[in-house]
Design a protein around this motif. Structure first.
Motif, PDB file in Angstrom:
ATOM      1  N   SER A  54      56.270  10.222  -0.618  1.00  0.00           N
ATOM      2  CA  SER A  54      55.473   9.654   0.463  1.00  0.00           C
ATOM      3  C   SER A  54      54.171   9.125  -0.125  1.00  0.00           C
ATOM      4  O   SER A  54      53.649   9.686  -1.081  1.00  0.00           O
ATOM      5  CB  SER A  54      55.198  10.738   1.507  1.00  0.00           C
ATOM      6  N   ALA A  55      53.669   8.066   0.472  1.00  0.00           N
ATOM      7  CA  ALA A  55      52.395   7.498   0.009  1.00  0.00           C
ATOM      8  C   ALA A  55      51.242   8.183   0.737  1.00  0.00           C
ATOM      9  O   ALA A  55      51.340   8.515   1.917  1.00  0.00           O
ATOM     10  CB  ALA A  55      52.365   6.000   0.288  1.00  0.00           C
ATOM     11  N   ALA A  56      50.155   8.382   0.015  1.00  0.00           N
ATOM     12  CA  ALA A  56      48.970   9.005   0.602  1.00  0.00           C
ATOM     13  C   ALA A  56      48.172   7.974   1.375  1.00  0.00           C
ATOM     14  O   ALA A  56      48.063   6.821   0.962  1.00  0.00           O
ATOM     15  CB  ALA A  56      48.113   9.624  -0.483  1.00  0.00           C
ATOM     16  N   LEU A  57      47.627   8.378   2.490  1.00  0.00           N
ATOM     17  CA  LEU A  57      46.707   7.522   3.222  1.00  0.00           C
ATOM     18  C   LEU A  57      45.383   7.498   2.465  1.00  0.00           C
ATOM     19  O   LEU A  57      45.122   8.365   1.623  1.00  0.00           O
ATOM     20  CB  LEU A  57      46.494   8.061   4.638  1.00  0.00           C
ATOM     21  N   SER A  58      44.529   6.554   2.793  1.00  0.00           N
ATOM     22  CA  SER A  58      43.233   6.451   2.134  1.00  0.00           C
ATOM     23  C   SER A  58      42.424   7.725   2.360  1.00  0.00           C
ATOM     24  O   SER A  58      42.188   8.126   3.499  1.00  0.00           O
ATOM     25  CB  SER A  58      42.481   5.244   2.689  1.00  0.00           C
ATOM     26  N   GLY A  59      42.015   8.372   1.266  1.00  0.00           N
ATOM     27  CA  GLY A  59      41.209   9.593   1.341  1.00  0.00           C
ATOM     28  C   GLY A  59      41.958  10.833   1.778  1.00  0.00           C
ATOM     29  O   GLY A  59      41.346  11.852   2.084  1.00  0.00           O
ATOM     30  N   GLU A  60      43.272  10.768   1.816  1.00  0.00           N
ATOM     31  CA  GLU A  60      44.050  11.889   2.345  1.00  0.00           C
ATOM     32  C   GLU A  60      44.044  13.114   1.432  1.00  0.00           C
ATOM     33  O   GLU A  60      43.934  14.244   1.920  1.00  0.00           O
ATOM     34  CB  GLU A  60      45.497  11.456   2.613  1.00  0.00           C
TER      35      GLU A  60
END
Length: 141
Positions: A54-60
């Motif tokens: 899964s890709a991380a959201l910005s700042g996650e």
């Protein structure tokens, strides 16, 4: 003072005094269940990002780390509260059987347990605030 195991009235009184903290323990264990469930889901999300599923959201990732710290501390505070309540129950019975003046000890243990529970709830609130920080709650559409 309870004169011995045959003193049913004294034992009943000690049991009645220990029932309220025992019910409070049930509530704390329910809170621990919620906290550990949230921590488990958080760990699963971090692993999913780390393993590339899964890709991380910005700042996650920093947010996940902060949430994990809050949850870890909240769990620790709940455990401390539960231990203090268990000690309160033991002191209730020991004081009754041994005829010791334990009122100040019981009051102190209850106050410390409630302070630990307050800390746990405050940390839980902080974790929830971090969890919802990236949601578009102000977006009406």
């Amino acid at each position: 003072m309870i004169s011995g195991p045959g003193d049913i009235t004294g034992v009943e009184g000690a049991i009645q005094s220990a029932i309220a903290p025992a019910f409070l323990l049930t509530g704390i264990f329910s809170a621990l269940n919620v906290l550990t469930g949230r921590l488990g889901r958080l760990i699963d999300r971090e692993r999913s990002i780390r393993e590339g599923r899964s890709a991380a959201l910005s700042g996650e990732l920093p947010r996940l780390a902060g949430r994990a710290r809050h949850l870890h501390r909240a769990i620790g505070a709940c455990v401390v509260a539960a231990i203090l309540l268990c000690m309160l129950i033991v002191w209730t019975f020991a004081g009754g059987f041994l005829g010791l003046p334990v009122a100040w000890v019981l009051a102190g243990l209850l106050i410390l347990a409630m302070l630990a529970l307050i800390a746990a709830l405050a940390l839980f609130l902080a974790e929830v605030r971090l969890a919802t920080a990236h949601l578009p709650l102000d977006d009406p559409g």
